[in-house]
Design a protein around this motif. Structure first.
Motif, PDB file in Angstrom:
ATOM      1  N   TYR A 245     -16.794  -9.608   1.119  1.00  0.00           N
ATOM      2  CA  TYR A 245     -15.817  -9.562   0.110  1.00  0.00           C
ATOM      3  C   TYR A 245     -14.648 -10.446   0.281  1.00  0.00           C
ATOM      4  O   TYR A 245     -13.560  -9.842   0.857  1.00  0.00           O
ATOM      5  N   PHE A 246     -13.961 -11.844  -0.621  1.00  0.00           N
ATOM      6  CA  PHE A 246     -12.609 -12.180  -0.506  1.00  0.00           C
ATOM      7  C   PHE A 246     -11.692 -10.935  -1.718  1.00  0.00           C
ATOM      8  O   PHE A 246     -12.397 -11.341  -2.760  1.00  0.00           O
ATOM      9  N   MET A 247     -10.138 -11.167  -1.776  1.00  0.00           N
ATOM     10  CA  MET A 247     -10.150 -10.562  -2.291  1.00  0.00           C
ATOM     11  C   MET A 247      -8.607 -11.268  -2.948  1.00  0.00           C
ATOM     12  O   MET A 247      -7.687 -11.569  -1.977  1.00  0.00           O
ATOM     13  N   SER A 248      -8.366 -10.844  -4.333  1.00  0.00           N
ATOM     14  CA  SER A 248      -7.589 -11.738  -5.068  1.00  0.00           C
ATOM     15  C   SER A 248      -6.329 -11.939  -5.127  1.00  0.00           C
ATOM     16  O   SER A 248      -7.140 -10.151  -6.724  1.00  0.00           O
ATOM     17  N   PHE A 249      -5.661 -11.587  -5.070  1.00  0.00           N
ATOM     18  CA  PHE A 249      -4.584  -9.969  -5.265  1.00  0.00           C
ATOM     19  C   PHE A 249      -3.150 -11.422  -6.887  1.00  0.00           C
ATOM     20  O   PHE A 249      -3.015 -12.651  -6.496  1.00  0.00           O
ATOM     21  N   ALA A 250      -2.942 -10.775  -8.143  1.00  0.00           N
ATOM     22  CA  ALA A 250      -2.515 -11.123  -8.998  1.00  0.00           C
ATOM     23  C   ALA A 250      -0.892 -10.944  -8.769  1.00  0.00           C
ATOM     24  O   ALA A 250      -0.608  -9.924  -8.441  1.00  0.00           O
ATOM     25  N   GLY A 251      -0.285 -10.892 -10.414  1.00  0.00           N
ATOM     26  CA  GLY A 251       0.909 -10.445 -10.590  1.00  0.00           C
ATOM     27  C   GLY A 251       1.547  -8.813 -10.631  1.00  0.00           C
ATOM     28  O   GLY A 251       1.745  -8.645 -10.318  1.00  0.00           O
TER      29      GLY A 251
END
Length: 332
Positions: A245-251
């Motif tokens: 699974y891809f993991m996307s990081f926000a602010g």
């Protein structure tokens, strides 16, 4: 750009019906290599909403009549100035999903290739649509919208146990048992849509890690599954990595109290790392609490490069390659 930002600043965000009205942070120094914001909400940033159909409940938060918002062009210009050359615009209420599909088509017709789109029913919207008796027909329309050109994402969908008690329609609360059932039914349906259409799935997971992983295991995850605004710890990151699974990081990874999230970011394999803003929400430190835009992906990218001990330009290049693996190419 300055004019649009100044206009928005005239409204007090604490009294607004939207969290996007207010003074936007300055554009950061351009990145040494372009990067992608894989999850943003320009409909909220620009104070726009698409049309609702008969029987659909109104959004729980709507722009106020006296509020002022920057136009979409403001977010395009500021993103380019910061080196954020590609975005994925997400519509996750029925009105915003329609608006998103139309905007993506409009931008492409104008020769602007910076935007791809995604549509879904947000987990917090599913109980409201279910209680109104229009969830099934709404899911059918989401699939139709996701079939349109340059719509590459089914999302955001998933589970949100944090706000489960806040679901209501016309002031009438949705019983928690029903709200949980509607959320999971909607999540399962979105997974199947993504697999039928061979599109990426973007997951909203708030205080529901175990149940989200359970549903993905039971239904079978799409080939390209992304945990948007990843909120797990290092152990969760390792589980996601083991499943591809891809993991996307926000602010929020930049927040002072996000030590555990930064530790998780260190564990993510390079080939599964993505960046986003979730704008106008989760504006990175030191501008937390102010509305944000895709251009602030640059702030998050710098923090990620620092905590992962990677060269910034290389990290940006990796994110772009990963985004193209997930969503395809942006070029017209």
């Amino acid at each position: 750009m300055a004019g649009a930002g100044s206009k928005a600043a005239a409204t007090d965000p604490q009294r607004s019906g939207s969290r996007a009205a207010g003074e936007y942070p300055p554009v950061p120094e351009p990145l040494p290599h372009p990067i992608v914001d894989t999850h943003t909400h320009l409909d909220i940033c620009a104070g726009a909403r698409g049309p609702l159909r008969s029987g659909e409940p109104k959004p729980q938060r709507e722009p106020g009549e006296e509020e002022a918002f920057p136009p979409v062009s403001f977010f395009h210009e500021t993103a380019l100035a910061a080196g954020v050359t590609r975005i994925v615009q997400i519509g996750c209420e029925m009105g915003s999903a329609r608006w998103t599909a139309d905007l993506v088509a409009t931008e492409a017709a104008a020769g602007r290739d910076w935007m791809l789109g995604g549509a879904a029913i947000h987990p917090n919207e599913a109980p409201r649509l279910g209680a109104a008796g229009v969830l099934d027909e709404s899911l059918t329309e989401i699939e139709e919208l996701c079939r349109r050109d340059r719509m590459r994402v089914v999302g955001e969908t998933g589970l949100d146990w944090f706000r489960i008690e806040q679901a209501e329609v016309n002031g009438v609360p949705v019983p928690e048992e029903n709200a949980r059932r509607f959320q999971e039914e909607s999540f399962r349906a979105h997974i199947e849509i993504a697999k039928r259409l061979d599109l990426a799935l973007e997951i909203h997971d708030r205080e529901a890690h175990d149940d989200v992983l359970r549903v993905l295991r039971e239904v079978g995850a799409p080939e390209r599954t992304v945990f948007h605004c990843f909120s797990g710890d290092a152990a969760m990151a390792e589980i996601c990595a083991s499943r591809g699974y891809f993991m996307s990081f926000a602010g929020n990874v930049t927040f002072k109290n996000a030590t555990g999230l930064r530790e998780a970011a260190q564990r993510v394999p390079r080939e599964l790392l993505l960046t986003e803003t979730d704008a106008p929400f989760l504006t990175p430190h030191p501008h937390r609490g102010r509305p944000g835009g895709p251009y602030l992906t640059a702030v998050t990218a710098r923090l990620l490069a620092e905590v992962r001990g990677e060269d910034l330009a290389q990290l940006c290049e990796t994110v772009v390659a990963n985004a193209e693996n997930v969503f395809g190419r942006w070029e017209l």
